[in-house]
Design a protein around this motif. Structure first.
Motif, PDB file in Angstrom:
ATOM      1  N   HIS A 243       2.259   7.008   0.390  1.00 53.46           N
ATOM      2  CA  HIS A 243       1.059   5.643   0.089  1.00 53.46           C
ATOM      3  C   HIS A 243       1.022   5.823  -0.998  1.00 53.46           C
TER       4      HIS A 243
ATOM      5  N   PRO B 152      -3.527   8.010   5.613  1.00 52.78           N
ATOM      6  CA  PRO B 152      -1.178   7.633   4.823  1.00 52.78           C
ATOM      7  C   PRO B 152      -0.520   9.000   5.145  1.00 52.78           C
TER       8      PRO B 152
ATOM      9  N   TRP C 140       0.994  -0.740  -0.144  1.00 49.82           N
ATOM     10  CA  TRP C 140      -0.111   0.024  -0.175  1.00 49.82           C
ATOM     11  C   TRP C 140       0.845   1.104  -0.308  1.00 49.82           C
ATOM     12  N   ALA C 141       1.944   1.327   0.571  1.00 47.55           N
ATOM     13  CA  ALA C 141       2.500   2.036   0.723  1.00 47.55           C
ATOM     14  C   ALA C 141       4.151   2.111  -0.254  1.00 47.55           C
TER      15      ALA C 141
ATOM     16  N   LEU D 289      -2.733   3.798   9.694  1.00 48.33           N
ATOM     17  CA  LEU D 289      -3.651   4.407   8.429  1.00 48.33           C
ATOM     18  C   LEU D 289      -4.907   4.787   9.265  1.00 48.33           C
TER      19      LEU D 289
END
Length: 225
Positions: free
Chosen positions: A192, A188, A33-34, A183
């Motif tokens: 992200h 974020p 996700w990042a 999160l």
């Protein structure tokens, strides 16, 4: 039982063009996700590989770290390529992977004649002839080497990011419980991927989501909202 990669695929490709150079390619970070997606390309001279070399997922973090320098010095050529989280948001993952792979292959000290790519989808394309190999990181020495180097390099980068509470030193940007809790609480970070669907599950931060126009092809983007 741990898989033992061989040079069978490399030798098959070379048999069709004697003297050809073969690069093994693998990526890491696609499902995170990042952070960036990172691709590594490795060319070998078909010499005996370092002891214990196999798919990075079958190795402990300590064993991967121990292999990193050994594999780097043993390989005939190593190239890395990244696509940032901004590129992923802007271009989509397929195009981001293509760009990262081209950067990795062009970073090699020699130009390969063939590429063995881990997986079932060719995100590289021309000008390299690509041989797709599902579980290639367990079958091919070159791909196994690329998988170890890519994993260690990206994990090291993610651990260096100053994002307290997100646990990037442990999860490397993947959605672990610690990451998801941070999160929800803090929103974020600057690292992200804001176009991803997990943003829909964060009501407090949903306004930060970036949207790709589904009618626009890969490599082009309309950002709104």
């Amino acid at each position: 039982m741990r898989a033992v990669p061989s040079y069978a695929i490399e030798e098959l490709l070379i048999s069709s063009r004697p003297g050809a150079l073969v690069a093994g390619v693998d990526e890491v970070g696609r499902g995170a996700w990042a952070g960036p997606v990172l691709v590594c390309a490795v060319v070998t001279d078909l010499s005996e590989p370092p002891a214990g070399l196999t798919d990075s997922k079958q190795l402990s973090p300590g064993r991967r770290d121990a292999l990193f320098e050994t594999v780097t010095s043993w390989a005939a050529g190593v190239g890395y390529g990244e696509a940032s989280h901004e590129e992923i948001d802007t271009l989509g993952m397929t195009e981001a992977l293509r760009r990262a792979a081209h950067r990795a292959l062009r970073a090699l000290p020699v130009r390969p004649d063939f590429v063995i790519l881990d997986g079932a989808h060719d995100y590289i394309g021309s000008p390299w002839p690509v041989r797709l190999e599902v579980r290639g990181d367990s079958a091919s020495v070159s791909v196994a080497a690329a998988s170890v180097l890519a994993k260690v390099r990206r994990d090291t980068y993610m651990a260096s990011l100053d994002c307290p509470g997100f646990g990037f030193d442990e999860n490397a940007g993947y959605p672990s419980p610690v990451h998801q809790a941070a999160l929800a609480e803090s929103g974020p970070t600057a690292h992200h991927r804001l176009s991803w669907s997990y943003m829909d599950d964060l009501p407090q931060w949903k306004h930060l989501k970036k949207h790709r126009d589904p009618l626009v092809g890969e490599g082009q983007l309309s950002l709104f909202g």
